[in-house]
Scaffold this motif. Structure first.
Motif, PDB file in Angstrom:
ATOM      1  N   MET A   1       1.052  -0.867  -0.165  1.00 28.63           N
ATOM      2  CA  MET A   1      -0.079  -0.226   0.100  1.00 28.63           C
ATOM      3  C   MET A   1       0.939   1.474   0.210  1.00 28.63           C
ATOM      4  N   ARG A   2       0.528   2.307  -0.671  1.00 31.35           N
ATOM      5  CA  ARG A   2       0.933   3.241  -0.386  1.00 31.35           C
ATOM      6  C   ARG A   2       0.648   4.034  -0.332  1.00 31.35           C
ATOM      7  N   VAL A   3       1.443   5.417   0.190  1.00 30.55           N
ATOM      8  CA  VAL A   3       0.535   6.284   1.568  1.00 30.55           C
ATOM      9  C   VAL A   3       1.115   7.951   0.996  1.00 30.55           C
ATOM     10  N   LYS A   4       0.595   8.534   0.346  1.00 28.60           N
ATOM     11  CA  LYS A   4       1.535   9.271   0.225  1.00 28.60           C
ATOM     12  C   LYS A   4       2.015  10.220   0.723  1.00 28.60           C
ATOM     13  N   THR A   5       3.051  10.780   0.150  1.00 30.56           N
ATOM     14  CA  THR A   5       3.600  11.945   1.472  1.00 30.56           C
ATOM     15  C   THR A   5       4.722  13.359   1.688  1.00 30.56           C
ATOM     16  N   SER A   6       4.816  14.392   2.362  1.00 30.10           N
ATOM     17  CA  SER A   6       6.293  14.994   1.621  1.00 30.10           C
ATOM     18  C   SER A   6       7.199  14.914   1.677  1.00 30.10           C
TER      19      SER A   6
ATOM     20  N   GLY B   1       8.024  12.277 -14.046  1.00 24.56           N
ATOM     21  CA  GLY B   1       6.932  10.739 -13.768  1.00 24.56           C
ATOM     22  C   GLY B   1       7.359  10.130 -12.539  1.00 24.56           C
ATOM     23  N   GLU B   2       8.826   9.562 -12.351  1.00 24.48           N
ATOM     24  CA  GLU B   2       9.400   8.490 -11.665  1.00 24.48           C
ATOM     25  C   GLU B   2      10.486   8.522 -11.112  1.00 24.48           C
ATOM     26  N   ARG B   3      10.158   9.771 -10.081  1.00 19.19           N
ATOM     27  CA  ARG B   3      10.946   9.963  -8.865  1.00 19.19           C
ATOM     28  C   ARG B   3      10.295   9.360  -8.574  1.00 19.19           C
ATOM     29  N   SER B   4       8.884   9.009  -7.688  1.00 15.75           N
ATOM     30  CA  SER B   4       8.814   8.230  -6.635  1.00 15.75           C
ATOM     31  C   SER B   4       9.151   7.011  -5.956  1.00 15.75           C
ATOM     32  N   GLU B   5       9.036   6.416  -7.470  1.00 13.81           N
ATOM     33  CA  GLU B   5       9.690   4.989  -7.346  1.00 13.81           C
ATOM     34  C   GLU B   5      11.090   5.443  -7.419  1.00 13.81           C
ATOM     35  N   PHE B   6      11.456   5.763  -7.883  1.00 15.01           N
ATOM     36  CA  PHE B   6      13.092   5.672  -7.676  1.00 15.01           C
ATOM     37  C   PHE B   6      13.492   6.287  -6.804  1.00 15.01           C
ATOM     38  N   VAL B   7      12.936   7.068  -5.749  1.00 16.48           N
ATOM     39  CA  VAL B   7      13.183   7.413  -4.327  1.00 16.48           C
ATOM     40  C   VAL B   7      13.397   6.291  -2.971  1.00 16.48           C
ATOM     41  N   GLU B   8      11.663   5.589  -3.696  1.00 14.45           N
ATOM     42  CA  GLU B   8      11.555   4.175  -2.967  1.00 14.45           C
ATOM     43  C   GLU B   8      12.458   3.561  -3.774  1.00 14.45           C
TER      44      GLU B   8
END
Length: 65
Positions: free
Chosen positions: A1-6, A24-31
């Motif tokens: 489950m993904r949770v939106k965070t800042s 659009g791929e930054r979140s996946e990269f950071v994760e």
């Protein structure tokens, strides 16, 4: 489950991430980067605990050998 965070990152980090991924791929990269780093920390702690166990038994093991 993904949770939106800042999170707050330096401009330099964002620019470096931008060089590595498409829009659009930054979140996946950071994760993935965080998961890799957390796995590294877990391995380091486990290795340190193993080394401590080995060192605490070293004298006895050397005498047996």
């Amino acid at each position: 489950m993904r949770v939106k965070t800042s999170v707050s990152l330096s401009q330099e980090i964002l620019e470096d991430v931008g060089l590595c991924v498409a829009d659009g791929e930054r979140s996946e990269f950071v994760e993935r980067a965080l998961r890799y780093y957390l796995d590294h920390l877990k391995r380091s702690r486990r290795d340190a605990a193993d080394l401590e166990k080995i060192n605490s038994s070293a004298q006895e093991l050397n005498e047996e050998a």
